[in-house]
Design a protein around this motif. Structure first.
Motif, PDB file in Angstrom:
ATOM      1  N   GLU A  18       7.932   1.405  -0.061  1.00  0.00           N
ATOM      2  CA  GLU A  18       8.691   1.147  -1.281  1.00  0.00           C
ATOM      3  C   GLU A  18       7.855   0.340  -2.270  1.00  0.00           C
ATOM      4  N   LEU A  19       7.181  -0.672  -1.752  1.00  0.00           N
ATOM      5  CA  LEU A  19       6.344  -1.512  -2.608  1.00  0.00           C
ATOM      6  C   LEU A  19       5.194  -0.698  -3.201  1.00  0.00           C
ATOM      7  N   SER A  20       4.668   0.206  -2.405  1.00  0.00           N
ATOM      8  CA  SER A  20       3.578   1.062  -2.874  1.00  0.00           C
ATOM      9  C   SER A  20       4.039   1.939  -4.034  1.00  0.00           C
ATOM     10  N   ARG A  21       5.231   2.523  -3.892  1.00  0.00           N
ATOM     11  CA  ARG A  21       5.742   3.407  -4.950  1.00  0.00           C
ATOM     12  C   ARG A  21       6.117   2.622  -6.205  1.00  0.00           C
ATOM     13  N   LEU A  22       6.587   1.395  -6.032  1.00  0.00           N
ATOM     14  CA  LEU A  22       6.958   0.566  -7.183  1.00  0.00           C
ATOM     15  C   LEU A  22       5.744   0.090  -7.973  1.00  0.00           C
ATOM     16  N   THR A  23       4.688  -0.271  -7.275  1.00  0.00           N
ATOM     17  CA  THR A  23       3.532  -0.900  -7.927  1.00  0.00           C
ATOM     18  C   THR A  23       2.385   0.059  -8.213  1.00  0.00           C
ATOM     19  N   GLY A  24       2.336   1.179  -7.489  1.00  0.00           N
ATOM     20  CA  GLY A  24       1.204   2.091  -7.632  1.00  0.00           C
ATOM     21  C   GLY A  24       0.021   1.702  -6.773  1.00  0.00           C
ATOM     22  N   ILE A  25       0.180   0.648  -5.980  1.00  0.00           N
ATOM     23  CA  ILE A  25      -0.881   0.219  -5.067  1.00  0.00           C
ATOM     24  C   ILE A  25      -0.713   0.982  -3.756  1.00  0.00           C
ATOM     25  N   THR A  26      -1.791   1.551  -3.256  1.00  0.00           N
ATOM     26  CA  THR A  26      -1.685   2.397  -2.067  1.00  0.00           C
ATOM     27  C   THR A  26      -1.267   1.595  -0.832  1.00  0.00           C
ATOM     28  N   ILE A  27      -0.632   2.302   0.097  1.00  0.00           N
ATOM     29  CA  ILE A  27      -0.238   1.687   1.372  1.00  0.00           C
ATOM     30  C   ILE A  27      -1.476   1.177   2.102  1.00  0.00           C
ATOM     31  N   ARG A  28      -2.537   1.963   2.033  1.00  0.00           N
ATOM     32  CA  ARG A  28      -3.787   1.576   2.699  1.00  0.00           C
ATOM     33  C   ARG A  28      -4.287   0.229   2.172  1.00  0.00           C
ATOM     34  N   THR A  29      -4.199   0.030   0.847  1.00  0.00           N
ATOM     35  CA  THR A  29      -4.641  -1.234   0.246  1.00  0.00           C
ATOM     36  C   THR A  29      -3.774  -2.387   0.708  1.00  0.00           C
ATOM     37  N   LEU A  30      -2.461  -2.175   0.735  1.00  0.00           N
ATOM     38  CA  LEU A  30      -1.549  -3.224   1.186  1.00  0.00           C
ATOM     39  C   LEU A  30      -1.798  -3.589   2.647  1.00  0.00           C
ATOM     40  N   HIS A  31      -2.072  -2.563   3.469  1.00  0.00           N
ATOM     41  CA  HIS A  31      -2.406  -2.822   4.874  1.00  0.00           C
ATOM     42  C   HIS A  31      -3.689  -3.650   4.976  1.00  0.00           C
ATOM     43  N   HIS A  32      -4.664  -3.295   4.123  1.00  0.00           N
ATOM     44  CA  HIS A  32      -5.954  -4.007   4.148  1.00  0.00           C
ATOM     45  C   HIS A  32      -5.765  -5.471   3.766  1.00  0.00           C
ATOM     46  N   TYR A  33      -4.947  -5.729   2.751  1.00  0.00           N
ATOM     47  CA  TYR A  33      -4.692  -7.102   2.344  1.00  0.00           C
ATOM     48  C   TYR A  33      -4.068  -7.901   3.499  1.00  0.00           C
ATOM     49  N   ASP A  34      -3.214  -7.230   4.254  1.00  0.00           N
ATOM     50  CA  ASP A  34      -2.574  -7.885   5.396  1.00  0.00           C
ATOM     51  C   ASP A  34      -3.599  -8.176   6.485  1.00  0.00           C
ATOM     52  N   GLU A  35      -4.470  -7.198   6.743  1.00  0.00           N
ATOM     53  CA  GLU A  35      -5.459  -7.326   7.818  1.00  0.00           C
ATOM     54  C   GLU A  35      -6.447  -8.459   7.559  1.00  0.00           C
ATOM     55  N   ILE A  36      -6.822  -8.678   6.288  1.00  0.00           N
ATOM     56  CA  ILE A  36      -7.800  -9.730   5.986  1.00  0.00           C
ATOM     57  C   ILE A  36      -7.113 -11.070   5.698  1.00  0.00           C
ATOM     58  N   GLY A  37      -5.781 -11.104   5.808  1.00  0.00           N
ATOM     59  CA  GLY A  37      -5.049 -12.350   5.606  1.00  0.00           C
ATOM     60  C   GLY A  37      -4.894 -12.749   4.160  1.00  0.00           C
ATOM     61  N   LEU A  38      -5.061 -11.786   3.259  1.00  0.00           N
ATOM     62  CA  LEU A  38      -4.923 -12.077   1.830  1.00  0.00           C
ATOM     63  C   LEU A  38      -3.456 -12.030   1.402  1.00  0.00           C
ATOM     64  N   LEU A  39      -2.744 -11.013   1.864  1.00  0.00           N
ATOM     65  CA  LEU A  39      -1.320 -10.885   1.537  1.00  0.00           C
ATOM     66  C   LEU A  39      -0.597 -10.306   2.759  1.00  0.00           C
ATOM     67  N   SER A  40      -0.010 -11.164   3.529  1.00  0.00           N
ATOM     68  CA  SER A  40       0.775 -10.732   4.693  1.00  0.00           C
ATOM     69  C   SER A  40       2.252 -10.769   4.333  1.00  0.00           C
ATOM     70  N   PRO A  41       3.008  -9.766   4.753  1.00  0.00           N
ATOM     71  CA  PRO A  41       4.445  -9.740   4.432  1.00  0.00           C
ATOM     72  C   PRO A  41       5.174 -10.919   5.060  1.00  0.00           C
ATOM     73  N   SER A  42       6.244 -11.339   4.372  1.00  0.00           N
ATOM     74  CA  SER A  42       7.012 -12.496   4.855  1.00  0.00           C
ATOM     75  C   SER A  42       7.828 -12.177   6.103  1.00  0.00           C
ATOM     76  N   GLY A  43       8.109 -10.885   6.330  1.00  0.00           N
ATOM     77  CA  GLY A  43       8.918 -10.540   7.489  1.00  0.00           C
ATOM     78  C   GLY A  43       8.620  -9.143   8.003  1.00  0.00           C
ATOM     79  N   HIS A  44       9.318  -8.777   9.071  1.00  0.00           N
ATOM     80  CA  HIS A  44       9.179  -7.450   9.669  1.00  0.00           C
ATOM     81  C   HIS A  44      10.555  -6.966  10.118  1.00  0.00           C
ATOM     82  N   THR A  45      10.712  -5.661  10.172  1.00  0.00           N
ATOM     83  CA  THR A  45      11.957  -5.099  10.690  1.00  0.00           C
ATOM     84  C   THR A  45      11.946  -5.204  12.213  1.00  0.00           C
ATOM     85  N   ASP A  46      13.075  -4.868  12.830  1.00  0.00           N
ATOM     86  CA  ASP A  46      13.165  -4.906  14.289  1.00  0.00           C
ATOM     87  C   ASP A  46      12.164  -3.955  14.928  1.00  0.00           C
ATOM     88  N   SER A  47      11.842  -2.882  14.185  1.00  0.00           N
ATOM     89  CA  SER A  47      10.889  -1.908  14.721  1.00  0.00           C
ATOM     90  C   SER A  47       9.444  -2.254  14.364  1.00  0.00           C
TER      91      SER A  47
END
Length: 259
Positions: A18-47
């Protein structure tokens, strides 16, 4: 018919897609930001799916702003980790950068408009003509203020084409006379050369409308750009010869006024 998913920007949390579609930033980029500790999501779903909060989106905006300012990802990460990091400063820096881009764009537009005017009467200008015109515009901006350039343009446009042709012919004849006397070795103090110098000054003052600052700017321009002077039929040697004659003529006039 496939119904398009509508994503509300008022959600409290957003999945990575959803965030990817809203911002135009690719899912891959968002994953990369999480992996390097630059932008990690505040939470996770049960799954285990990532859930981004409003504060995450604010941080993402800051990351994109800093990237646009030219900072590398590791530099951005270090900024966030600093205790004195100020998000407002990022916005200020971006505004300053945008202001500079606007200034550059305006200057570029001004140069393009001048090029358009320069070649308005030329059917197919050559690359060499374009290069010379660009060099002329850039160099002149270093010596003449916008007000001076505007004044010269208005003065130029006052002349009809036949008047300008006559003035150009007279000016070329004056240059030829100076050149001839220089080649003969005539002193710049010679009465005839002094008469030529008087005509030269009259022509300059007429076109500059008596504005001594414009005259000085023109002298500085041709002094520092001998190639530009040469293209107008005036070599460095001829320029110096004419300048000596003008100085001598000015000194003579000063003496006459005091006697």
């Amino acid at each position: 018919m496939i119904e398009r998913e509508v994503i509300s920007v008022c959600n409290e949390t957003w999945k990575v897609g959803e965030l990817s579609r809203l911002t135009g930033i690719t899912i891959r980029t968002l994953h990369h930001y999480d992996e390097i500790g630059l932008l990690s999501p505040s939470g996770h779903t049960d799954s285990g799916h990532r859930l981004y909060s409003e504060s995450d989106i604010v941080k993402l905006q800051q990351i994109m702003s800093l990237k646009q300012l030219g900072f590398a990802l590791d530099e951005i990460k270090q900024m966030f980790e600093r205790s004195d990091y100020n998000p407002q400063q990022v916005i200020k820096m971006q505004i300053e950068r945008l202001d500079e881009e606007i200034r550059i764009k305006k200057e570029l537009r001004s140069q393009m408009k001048e090029l358009e005017e320069v070649f308005d009467t030329v059917h197919k200008p050559s690359s060499e003509q374009f290069i010379k015109a660009i060099q002329l515009i850039i160099n002149q901006k270093k010596y003449f203020t916008e007000e001076q350039r505007s004044k010269l343009k208005i003065q130029y446009e006052k002349f009809k084409s036949n008047e300008m042709e006559a003035l150009t012919s007279d000016w070329n004849q004056l240059l030829t006379s100076f050149q001839s006397e220089m080649e003969k070795g005539t002193s710049p103090d010679n009465p005839f050369v002094q008469e030529l110098a008087q005509k030269w000054q009259e022509g300059i003052n007429m076109f500059a409308q008596g504005d001594t600052d414009i005259v000085q700017a023109a002298e500085n321009y041709y002094r520092d750009n001998p190639l530009a002077a040469k293209e107008n039929g005036m070599s460095r040697e001829l320029y110096e010869y004419i300048n000596k004659a003008i100085i001598s003529s000015s000194n003579l006039n000063g003496c006459l006024k005091t006697t």
